[in-house]
Design an enzyme around this catalytic site. Sequence first.
Site, PDB file in Angstrom:
ATOM      1  N   HIS A  66       5.143   1.258   3.281  1.00 26.26           N
ATOM      2  CA  HIS A  66       6.380   1.893   3.731  1.00 26.26           C
ATOM      3  C   HIS A  66       7.528   1.382   2.866  1.00 26.26           C
ATOM      4  CE1 HIS A  66       4.156   2.334   7.765  1.00 26.26           C
ATOM      5  NE2 HIS A  66       4.164   3.511   7.142  1.00 26.26           N
TER       6      HIS A  66
ATOM      7  N   GLU B 212       9.849  -1.524   3.875  1.00 22.07           N
ATOM      8  CA  GLU B 212       9.217  -2.787   4.247  1.00 22.07           C
ATOM      9  C   GLU B 212       8.788  -3.522   2.973  1.00 22.07           C
ATOM     10  OE1 GLU B 212       6.064  -1.784   6.956  1.00 22.07           O
ATOM     11  OE2 GLU B 212       7.394  -0.607   8.257  1.00 22.07           O
TER      12      GLU B 212
ATOM     13  N   ASN C 189       1.037   6.069   5.545  1.00 18.82           N
ATOM     14  CA  ASN C 189       0.051   5.545   6.480  1.00 18.82           C
ATOM     15  C   ASN C 189      -0.279   6.542   7.590  1.00 18.82           C
ATOM     16  OD1 ASN C 189      -1.710   3.402   7.071  1.00 18.82           O
ATOM     17  ND2 ASN C 189      -0.384   2.677   8.729  1.00 18.82           N
TER      18      ASN C 189
ATOM     19  N   GLU D 131       1.246  -7.333   9.865  1.00 12.19           N
ATOM     20  CA  GLU D 131       2.698  -7.320  10.045  1.00 12.19           C
ATOM     21  C   GLU D 131       3.180  -8.747   9.774  1.00 12.19           C
ATOM     22  OE1 GLU D 131       4.459  -4.640  10.695  1.00 12.19           O
ATOM     23  OE2 GLU D 131       2.928  -3.202  11.327  1.00 12.19           O
TER      24      GLU D 131
END
Length: 429
Positions: free
Chosen positions: A61, A64, A122, A244
């Site tokens: 992304h 990110e 994603n 994450e």
Amino acid sequence: MYLQTTLEIEIYYLLMAFGFLDLATSIGKSVHGFPLWVIEISDKPGEEETEPAFKYIGNVHGDEPVGRELLIYLANWLCDNYLTDPLATLIVENVHLHILPSMNPDGYSLRKRGNANEVDLNRDFPDQFFPLNYNEDSRQPETRAIINWAKDIRFTASATLHGGALVANYPWDGTKDRSTSYFGCPDDETFQFMASIYSHSHYNMSTSKEFPGGITNGASWYPIYGGMQDWNYIHAGCFELTLEVSDNKWPNAAELPIIWRYNKMSLLNLVASLVKTGLHGRIYSSHDGRPLPGIISITGINYTVRAGKTFADYHRLLAPKDKYEVVATMPGYKSKNTTIWLDEGAVSLDFVLDPEFTVKGSVLQNDYDCNCNNKRTLEFVHFLGGFHLELYLIFIATLGFLCLLLLRRGKLKFSTQRLSPVAKRTAVV
């Protein structure tokens, strides 16, 4: 444009500093034409070996970016500490590590989640539950690059790095009825083990109050469809986690060294687990000793792992502290099975498969290897009729048994490719 050039300069100087300029390859281009640079870190980059392959992908992304920076830190650290740090040396010499710092360079430059076409990458992979993304022409170029990459290289495991939370996520990512509920894949225990390696090696991920142990099943957190994680497991034979790695999606640059320190051992231990745990080996033919690209299955787990075409090596990730029945199969050969106990260390297990023979009339035939149609062979077989045929069959069976004993006793000396030296136990079946 400047931001894309910055990443290319980072990779260029990283490789140049260690004399590894030939290790950077592009697996494709973004919508705006920026190369998707991959760094391969290995003692024999570009060569095919009997070692497992692992891939890290960052910046899926665009908004990110922490993952891409961590992967640059990781590549630097491995190159800096090879031959001086045992863990760095273990990884470089026993794993083919591939690092894609940025899958979405366009989204990064735009500071947007999606790519230049505003597509969430994603959610762009073929889905197992719903007819999504099965039209190859409609997929984004970044998605096609990943799919083609996974077809070219037989990855054992992988992980993508994301931001906005602190947890290790594992399959399945979705459910059949779109409900938010736990939905485990056939290798649920193994994925929990892998996710726990990352979370417990992290500075504080495992102490999460939101996610017990710092891990979560994707569907029980929030279901997604068209994700890369499930696609890898189903279509590429690759065990992938979604990591994450930072609560803050776009932290201040001054915080990056701290975030790296928190994630460093997690990133290293997850890669090293490929050779420190699991089941590894090769499959051979007892007839001529050649490698067989057969299939490894585990009784009770509805999933198979295919051995490589060149060396017939396989790498089967499994949760430790359990007993497993392992089955090796190959068309034209008799299957073999054995039971192993997998503790904290890895197990090296080679299979030697016997060809399937059938008797057609009075001619002994191998359905896959033998041609017995010439006249002299038939005359010889007629001579062996009756009692002579029985003696001949006994002689052939005895000779085959002796050859198999010699092969095992010699421990397959024709094998020139080394398996991981960290394998704790070795067996041949």
